[in-house]
Design a protein around this motif. Sequence first.
Motif, PDB file in Angstrom:
ATOM      1  N   HIS A 200      33.654  71.511  20.868  1.00 33.87           N
ATOM      2  CA  HIS A 200      33.800  72.955  20.660  1.00 33.87           C
ATOM      3  C   HIS A 200      32.869  73.728  21.588  1.00 33.87           C
ATOM      4  CE1 HIS A 200      32.895  76.708  18.225  1.00 33.87           C
ATOM      5  NE2 HIS A 200      34.087  76.878  18.749  1.00 33.87           N
ATOM      6  N   SER A 201      31.618  73.282  21.672  1.00 30.55           N
ATOM      7  CA  SER A 201      30.650  73.970  22.549  1.00 30.55           C
ATOM      8  C   SER A 201      31.108  73.952  23.998  1.00 30.55           C
ATOM      9  CB  SER A 201      29.281  73.301  22.482  1.00 30.55           C
ATOM     10  OG  SER A 201      28.834  73.256  21.170  1.00 30.55           O
ATOM     11  N   ALA A 202      31.846  72.906  24.376  1.00 36.57           N
ATOM     12  CA  ALA A 202      32.335  72.802  25.751  1.00 36.57           C
ATOM     13  C   ALA A 202      33.567  73.678  25.981  1.00 36.57           C
ATOM     14  CB  ALA A 202      32.660  71.342  26.079  1.00 36.57           C
ATOM     15  N   GLY A 203      33.962  74.455  24.952  1.00 37.64           N
ATOM     16  CA  GLY A 203      35.019  75.447  25.160  1.00 37.64           C
ATOM     17  C   GLY A 203      36.385  75.055  24.628  1.00 37.64           C
ATOM     18  N   ARG A 204      36.462  73.896  23.977  1.00 37.57           N
ATOM     19  CA  ARG A 204      37.776  73.485  23.478  1.00 37.57           C
ATOM     20  C   ARG A 204      38.103  74.155  22.150  1.00 37.57           C
ATOM     21  NH1 ARG A 204      35.509  69.119  25.834  1.00 37.57           N
ATOM     22  NH2 ARG A 204      36.672  68.274  27.585  1.00 37.57           N
ATOM     23  N   THR A 205      39.400  74.294  21.912  1.00 38.20           N
ATOM     24  CA  THR A 205      39.882  74.794  20.629  1.00 38.20           C
ATOM     25  C   THR A 205      39.958  73.613  19.673  1.00 38.20           C
ATOM     26  OG1 THR A 205      41.266  76.343  21.856  1.00 38.20           O
ATOM     27  CG2 THR A 205      41.776  76.037  19.511  1.00 38.20           C
ATOM     28  N   ILE A 206      39.357  73.757  18.492  1.00 37.28           N
ATOM     29  CA  ILE A 206      39.351  72.657  17.527  1.00 37.28           C
ATOM     30  C   ILE A 206      40.112  73.087  16.276  1.00 37.28           C
ATOM     31  CG2 ILE A 206      37.928  71.053  16.189  1.00 37.28           C
ATOM     32  CD1 ILE A 206      37.160  70.913  19.125  1.00 37.28           C
ATOM     33  N   ILE A 207      41.037  72.244  15.839  1.00 38.80           N
ATOM     34  CA  ILE A 207      41.707  72.462  14.552  1.00 38.80           C
ATOM     35  C   ILE A 207      41.511  71.187  13.743  1.00 38.80           C
ATOM     36  CG2 ILE A 207      43.848  73.074  13.387  1.00 38.80           C
ATOM     37  CD1 ILE A 207      44.806  74.272  16.080  1.00 38.80           C
ATOM     38  N   LEU A 208      40.802  71.333  12.629  1.00 38.09           N
ATOM     39  CA  LEU A 208      40.375  70.165  11.865  1.00 38.09           C
ATOM     40  C   LEU A 208      40.850  70.286  10.423  1.00 38.09           C
ATOM     41  CD1 LEU A 208      37.035  68.400  11.886  1.00 38.09           C
ATOM     42  CD2 LEU A 208      37.549  69.658   9.823  1.00 38.09           C
ATOM     43  N   ILE A 209      41.491  69.229   9.934  1.00 41.54           N
ATOM     44  CA  ILE A 209      41.924  69.174   8.544  1.00 41.54           C
ATOM     45  C   ILE A 209      40.882  68.428   7.741  1.00 41.54           C
ATOM     46  CG2 ILE A 209      43.554  68.063   6.968  1.00 41.54           C
ATOM     47  CD1 ILE A 209      45.726  68.490   8.940  1.00 41.54           C
ATOM     48  N   THR A 210      40.541  68.957   6.588  1.00 41.43           N
ATOM     49  CA  THR A 210      39.600  68.229   5.743  1.00 41.43           C
ATOM     50  C   THR A 210      39.781  68.618   4.286  1.00 41.43           C
ATOM     51  OG1 THR A 210      37.276  67.722   5.329  1.00 41.43           O
ATOM     52  CG2 THR A 210      37.772  69.954   6.072  1.00 41.43           C
ATOM     53  N   HIS A 211      39.405  67.690   3.405  1.00 43.01           N
ATOM     54  CA  HIS A 211      39.340  67.981   1.978  1.00 43.01           C
ATOM     55  C   HIS A 211      37.962  68.492   1.605  1.00 43.01           C
ATOM     56  CE1 HIS A 211      42.810  65.145   1.233  1.00 43.01           C
ATOM     57  NE2 HIS A 211      43.069  66.121   0.415  1.00 43.01           N
ATOM     58  N   GLU A 212      36.987  68.270   2.491  1.00 48.69           N
ATOM     59  CA  GLU A 212      35.594  68.454   2.097  1.00 48.69           C
ATOM     60  C   GLU A 212      35.027  69.787   2.570  1.00 48.69           C
ATOM     61  OE1 GLU A 212      33.511  64.457   2.818  1.00 48.69           O
ATOM     62  OE2 GLU A 212      35.563  64.277   3.541  1.00 48.69           O
ATOM     63  N   ALA A 213      34.475  70.541   1.633  1.00 51.60           N
ATOM     64  CA  ALA A 213      33.970  71.876   1.956  1.00 51.60           C
ATOM     65  C   ALA A 213      32.824  71.814   2.963  1.00 51.60           C
ATOM     66  CB  ALA A 213      33.514  72.575   0.679  1.00 51.60           C
ATOM     67  N   ASP A 214      31.976  70.762   2.881  1.00 50.51           N
ATOM     68  CA  ASP A 214      30.834  70.724   3.804  1.00 50.51           C
ATOM     69  C   ASP A 214      31.285  70.398   5.229  1.00 50.51           C
ATOM     70  OD1 ASP A 214      31.456  68.232   2.784  1.00 50.51           O
ATOM     71  OD2 ASP A 214      29.459  67.425   3.135  1.00 50.51           O
ATOM     72  N   VAL A 215      32.419  69.696   5.361  1.00 52.88           N
ATOM     73  CA  VAL A 215      32.983  69.468   6.693  1.00 52.88           C
ATOM     74  C   VAL A 215      33.604  70.767   7.206  1.00 52.88           C
ATOM     75  CG1 VAL A 215      34.716  68.180   8.005  1.00 52.88           C
ATOM     76  CG2 VAL A 215      33.346  67.009   6.262  1.00 52.88           C
ATOM     77  N   ALA A 216      34.348  71.435   6.349  1.00 55.20           N
ATOM     78  CA  ALA A 216      35.002  72.697   6.748  1.00 55.20           C
ATOM     79  C   ALA A 216      33.979  73.745   7.150  1.00 55.20           C
ATOM     80  CB  ALA A 216      35.874  73.212   5.606  1.00 55.20           C
ATOM     81  N   ALA A 217      32.776  73.644   6.562  1.00 56.57           N
ATOM     82  CA  ALA A 217      31.733  74.637   6.841  1.00 56.57           C
ATOM     83  C   ALA A 217      31.270  74.603   8.294  1.00 56.57           C
ATOM     84  CB  ALA A 217      30.547  74.415   5.903  1.00 56.57           C
ATOM     85  N   ARG A 218      31.589  73.516   9.023  1.00 54.07           N
ATOM     86  CA  ARG A 218      31.215  73.460  10.441  1.00 54.07           C
ATOM     87  C   ARG A 218      32.083  74.395  11.283  1.00 54.07           C
ATOM     88  NH1 ARG A 218      27.737  68.492  10.592  1.00 54.07           N
ATOM     89  NH2 ARG A 218      27.921  68.529  12.850  1.00 54.07           N
ATOM     90  N   ALA A 219      33.257  74.748  10.754  1.00 53.79           N
ATOM     91  CA  ALA A 219      34.209  75.561  11.523  1.00 53.79           C
ATOM     92  C   ALA A 219      33.817  77.030  11.472  1.00 53.79           C
ATOM     93  CB  ALA A 219      35.613  75.376  10.962  1.00 53.79           C
ATOM     94  N   GLU A 220      34.382  77.804  12.425  1.00 50.84           N
ATOM     95  CA  GLU A 220      34.126  79.245  12.437  1.00 50.84           C
ATOM     96  C   GLU A 220      35.016  79.961  11.424  1.00 50.84           C
ATOM     97  OE1 GLU A 220      33.255  79.905  17.146  1.00 50.84           O
ATOM     98  OE2 GLU A 220      35.281  79.412  16.525  1.00 50.84           O
ATOM     99  N   ARG A 221      36.153  79.328  11.112  1.00 52.71           N
ATOM    100  CA  ARG A 221      37.124  79.973  10.238  1.00 52.71           C
ATOM    101  C   ARG A 221      37.788  78.896   9.412  1.00 52.71           C
ATOM    102  NH1 ARG A 221      42.462  82.698  11.567  1.00 52.71           N
ATOM    103  NH2 ARG A 221      42.287  81.951  13.701  1.00 52.71           N
ATOM    104  N   VAL A 222      37.999  79.156   8.139  1.00 54.79           N
ATOM    105  CA  VAL A 222      38.649  78.191   7.263  1.00 54.79           C
ATOM    106  C   VAL A 222      39.944  78.802   6.749  1.00 54.79           C
ATOM    107  CG1 VAL A 222      38.418  76.726   5.220  1.00 54.79           C
ATOM    108  CG2 VAL A 222      36.381  77.333   6.541  1.00 54.79           C
ATOM    109  N   LEU A 223      41.057  78.063   6.937  1.00 58.36           N
ATOM    110  CA  LEU A 223      42.346  78.501   6.409  1.00 58.36           C
ATOM    111  C   LEU A 223      42.729  77.567   5.267  1.00 58.36           C
ATOM    112  CD1 LEU A 223      44.281  79.097   9.756  1.00 58.36           C
ATOM    113  CD2 LEU A 223      43.230  80.814   8.272  1.00 58.36           C
ATOM    114  N   HIS A 224      43.266  78.142   4.200  1.00 58.66           N
ATOM    115  CA  HIS A 224      43.621  77.346   3.024  1.00 58.66           C
ATOM    116  C   HIS A 224      45.135  77.207   2.913  1.00 58.66           C
ATOM    117  CE1 HIS A 224      39.493  77.287   1.422  1.00 58.66           C
ATOM    118  NE2 HIS A 224      39.399  78.442   2.057  1.00 58.66           N
ATOM    119  N   VAL A 225      45.583  75.962   2.793  1.00 59.82           N
ATOM    120  CA  VAL A 225      47.012  75.673   2.655  1.00 59.82           C
ATOM    121  C   VAL A 225      47.287  75.313   1.200  1.00 59.82           C
ATOM    122  CG1 VAL A 225      48.939  74.297   3.549  1.00 59.82           C
ATOM    123  CG2 VAL A 225      46.899  74.637   4.960  1.00 59.82           C
ATOM    124  N   ARG A 226      48.329  75.913   0.648  1.00 61.76           N
ATOM    125  CA  ARG A 226      48.707  75.589  -0.725  1.00 61.76           C
ATOM    126  C   ARG A 226      50.228  75.687  -0.833  1.00 61.76           C
ATOM    127  NH1 ARG A 226      46.186  75.166  -5.638  1.00 61.76           N
ATOM    128  NH2 ARG A 226      44.171  75.364  -4.624  1.00 61.76           N
TER     129      ARG A 226
END
Length: 237
Positions: A200-226
Amino acid sequence: MSALPEAGPARSVVMLDDVTKTYAQGSLAVQALRGVSMEIGAGEYVALMGPSGSGKSTLMNILGCLDVLSTGRYLLDGDDVANLDEDALAEIRNTRIGFVFQQFNLLPSLPAWRNVELPLFYAGVPAPERKRRALDALARVGLADRVDHRPGELSGGQQQRVAVARALVSDPAIVLADEPTGNLDSTSTEDVLALIDDLHSAGRTIILITHEADVAARAERVLHVRDGRLTDGGGVR
Ligand SMILES: Nc1ncnc2c1ncn2[C@@H]1O[C@H](COP(=O)(O)OP(=O)(O)OP(=O)(O)O)[C@@H](O)[C@H]1O
Ligand SMILES: [Mg+2]
């Protein structure tokens, strides 16, 4: 007046407009996505969270051009994916997108460096350059001393680092990670998340799926799917 170009909104890498996905299951139809609209800017780090079966992997597969949507529109870097033929889609998968999966998806019979060079092989890069770049990518994930090991001769965390090396070897603009730490202990989780932070720091776009809130907290934005929908708007401007 400044000679610099005006700072507008970040260029969208991903633009989904009312995307649905229906799987035919015999006589049943499973509606995995029920109208997803979202916009992701170049260089953003976005996490997708949601319960099991909510449609996260389905969405990721569509974003990665591994599967096609049923209705709606997907613009990738401004190109309508529906207008691209299979060759163009394969080229996108092999050069513009890096994938990391929960199950690593490494080929068990190949040594680490051969696994890592695969996207370059499919992209038509000559053999000597493939090997050089694969070894370089493995060094970047801290596995310079494991390049000849087969996946079965590596720990889970090391296997996932091989998968991260494979994702970055083609220098893709977008990295898609589907539960990349789902099968890892806490130390390996931290290693893999730190590597993703670096991408991410090198400028790439990251899209990460996770169940874990502490992992999601690394992202700039969290989207919730339901139930096949985003519950929070998807950042569409
Ligand atoms: N190839 C397929 N054929 C038929 N139905 C499918 C297929 N893939 C997924 N589905 C269905 O679509 C829905 C969404 O599945 P998906 O794999 O996207 O969920 P998910 O959010 O990734 O779940 P998990 O957190 O368990 O990985 C589920 O009801 C699933 O059973
Ligand atoms: Mg999934």
